[in-house]
Design an enzyme around this catalytic site. Sequence first.
Site, PDB file in Angstrom:
ATOM      1  N   LYS A 270       1.076  -1.504  -0.035  1.00 44.64           N
ATOM      2  CA  LYS A 270      -0.159  -0.326   0.176  1.00 44.64           C
ATOM      3  C   LYS A 270       0.972   1.441  -0.143  1.00 44.64           C
ATOM      4  O   LYS A 270       1.658   0.919   0.716  1.00 44.64           O
ATOM      5  CB  LYS A 270      -0.803  -0.330   1.603  1.00 44.64           C
ATOM      6  N   ARG A 344      -9.505 -11.615   2.844  1.00 45.35           N
ATOM      7  CA  ARG A 344     -10.393 -12.487   2.347  1.00 45.35           C
ATOM      8  C   ARG A 344      -9.645 -14.511   2.677  1.00 45.35           C
ATOM      9  O   ARG A 344     -10.638 -15.954   2.129  1.00 45.35           O
ATOM     10  CB  ARG A 344     -11.331 -13.121   1.005  1.00 45.35           C
TER      11      ARG A 344
HETATM   12  N1  BES Z   1      -7.553  -3.546   4.505  1.00 44.44           N
HETATM   13  C1  BES Z   1      -8.459  -3.504   3.099  1.00 44.44           C
HETATM   14  C2  BES Z   1      -9.575  -2.566   3.066  1.00 44.44           C
HETATM   15  C3  BES Z   1      -9.245  -1.375   4.338  1.00 44.44           C
HETATM   16  C4  BES Z   1      -9.228  -0.508   2.943  1.00 44.44           C
HETATM   17  C5  BES Z   1     -10.251  -1.387   4.724  1.00 44.44           C
HETATM   18  C6  BES Z   1      -9.456   0.719   3.520  1.00 44.44           C
HETATM   19  C7  BES Z   1     -10.152   0.063   5.242  1.00 44.44           C
HETATM   20  C8  BES Z   1      -9.654   1.272   4.732  1.00 44.44           C
HETATM   21  C9  BES Z   1      -8.323  -4.261   2.702  1.00 44.44           C
HETATM   22  O1  BES Z   1      -7.234  -5.472   2.781  1.00 44.44           O
HETATM   23  C10 BES Z   1      -7.376  -4.829   1.075  1.00 44.44           C
HETATM   24  O2  BES Z   1      -7.232  -3.957   1.249  1.00 44.44           O
HETATM   25  N2  BES Z   1      -8.583  -4.540  -0.373  1.00 44.44           N
HETATM   26  C11 BES Z   1      -8.066  -4.636  -0.846  1.00 44.44           C
HETATM   27  C12 BES Z   1      -9.218  -5.578  -1.903  1.00 44.44           C
HETATM   28  C13 BES Z   1      -8.477  -5.564  -3.848  1.00 44.44           C
HETATM   29  C14 BES Z   1      -6.762  -5.261  -3.732  1.00 44.44           C
HETATM   30  C15 BES Z   1      -8.898  -6.379  -4.390  1.00 44.44           C
HETATM   31  C16 BES Z   1      -8.509  -3.145  -1.673  1.00 44.44           C
HETATM   32  O3  BES Z   1      -9.472  -2.477  -1.221  1.00 44.44           O
HETATM   33  O4  BES Z   1      -8.200  -2.030  -2.367  1.00 44.44           O
HETATM   34 MN    MN Z   2      -4.915  -5.907   2.619  1.00 52.98          MN
END
Ligand code: BES
Ligand code: MN
Length: 489
Positions: A270, A344
């Site tokens: 990230k 997931r």
């Molecule tokens: N923990 C994150 C989701 C999240 C984002 C929670 C912002 C709270 C605030 C999750 O693990 C994630 O990174 N999801 C990805 C999924 C994608 C790679 C399909 C996302 O949201 O970008």
């Molecule tokens: Mn994530």
Amino acid sequence: MGFSVIKKTSKNYDYIVLLVEEDKIKDEDIKFFKNLTIENKKFIEHLIKKEKFTGKKNEILSAKYCDENIIYSIIFVGVGKKKFLSYDSLKNSIYSVIKNLKGNVLIESTDSSFIDIDMLGILVENANYNFNKYKSIDKNNKKETKKENKKLNLEYLNTKFNSETIEGVELGKITNIVRDLVNEPANFMTPEILAENALILGKDYGFQVEIHDESEIEKLNMTAFLSVGRASVNRPRLIVMKYTGNNSSKNAIGLVGKGLCYDAGGLSIKSTGNMLTMKSDMTGAATVIGVMCALAKMNINKNVVSVIAACENVIGGNAYKPGDIIYTMAGKSVEITNTDAEGRLTLADAITYTLKNNKISEIIDIATLTGAVIVALGESITGVFTNTYSNFEKLKNAGDKWGEKYWNMPMDDEFKDMIKSCIADIKNSAGSFGGPSTGAKFLEEFIENKPWMHLDIAGTSFRDVDGKYYKKGATGEVLKTLYTYIKGE
Ligand code: BES
Ligand code: MN
Ligand code: ZN
């Protein structure tokens, strides 16, 4: 300190808060006026006229008067016209005043329908919450610090209220425990520490807690879970909690909380901005711990098993990689297309573990799963994905009691097609299109046709700025809804 319903007023209050309906302020039957001397009554009536105070929604009028050497502070709070009153608007009017008050406060109303005892309990607990344990005390300014630490003690006079515990107060306190767990930075809230917290709370509140370490998790074949946590020095823990409130039944409701103590994204790393609040990626876990506390505290006659696969998604030489294929505990192969779609994977194994080891009547997972659900629904509505619509309706009704909002999201088969993989059974990320729904479809692969709900709380779990009823940080939302849903009415 907190909120209580009293049978007799016994102290001099720092403030008396009076909730008034719009345009009803002039009525003779305003209870409060009965205690006033004629002069003071005239003074207040004059002030109301001069300030043109009518009791519009969120309109506030503060007044001080003196009687027998005691200075009284009263605050009139307008709640607007009764016909337009909603749970949210009433809560908002009251919070806008009490969030700035400290000390002993009495709340009264010209109309008893403006008083919701559980709402007041929650509001006071919210108003008194602060996460400031890492701030040094300013020794040169002791007086100021002390003043800041002074809490709100709100009382409401009602001779007919006989219950010893106020659900709103208890849930408010447990909400603050959930908020503490989430607000704690990741360096102080590792999987091991989260597990210890669950153990302590289990002892305090009365539910069973088992902790499984890495070697046991390996024996359980929870490879998807282990792959996500593999690169962190803070090793994973599997936390299993059981509350048995109904001995005559062998069935239990299964709760699974996403327990990413930190989510840096893994090798699909990230940006710093997106990483900054990722200590909150274990809010689902904190919420299910809170639900267990609440069920035990209120002696609810239901059986619930809660499972948390706690780990950290970071980078390292042994990190799982985009392009890897991993096996889940259920035996499905998953192509890793994005290591940031880690929740997931951990949830899949936690769901399988829950179903395999217990007689589960229905299963609910609570997860900060996708950033896309925040884009879709914002920060005040939780996205719900289900194969049993009637359960969604029950959940939504449970949420209405507390002003927590839910929206039923699409689960169409097109989203299932999107997570098909060319070289494995499924892939963990299908990109950004329909993100919340493809995430839910991934989880559905593991729920073995049991009645199921998936709550994507990415938007409702954490605020970067002060919210409507909370200071910034963890909100602790959803706990009250889940407790009320499980309790049933
Ligand atoms: N923990 C994150 C989701 C999240 C984002 C929670 C912002 C709270 C605030 C999750 O693990 C994630 O990174 N999801 C990805 C999924 C994608 C790679 C399909 C996302 O949201 O970008
Ligand atoms: Mn994530
Ligand atoms: Zn995550």
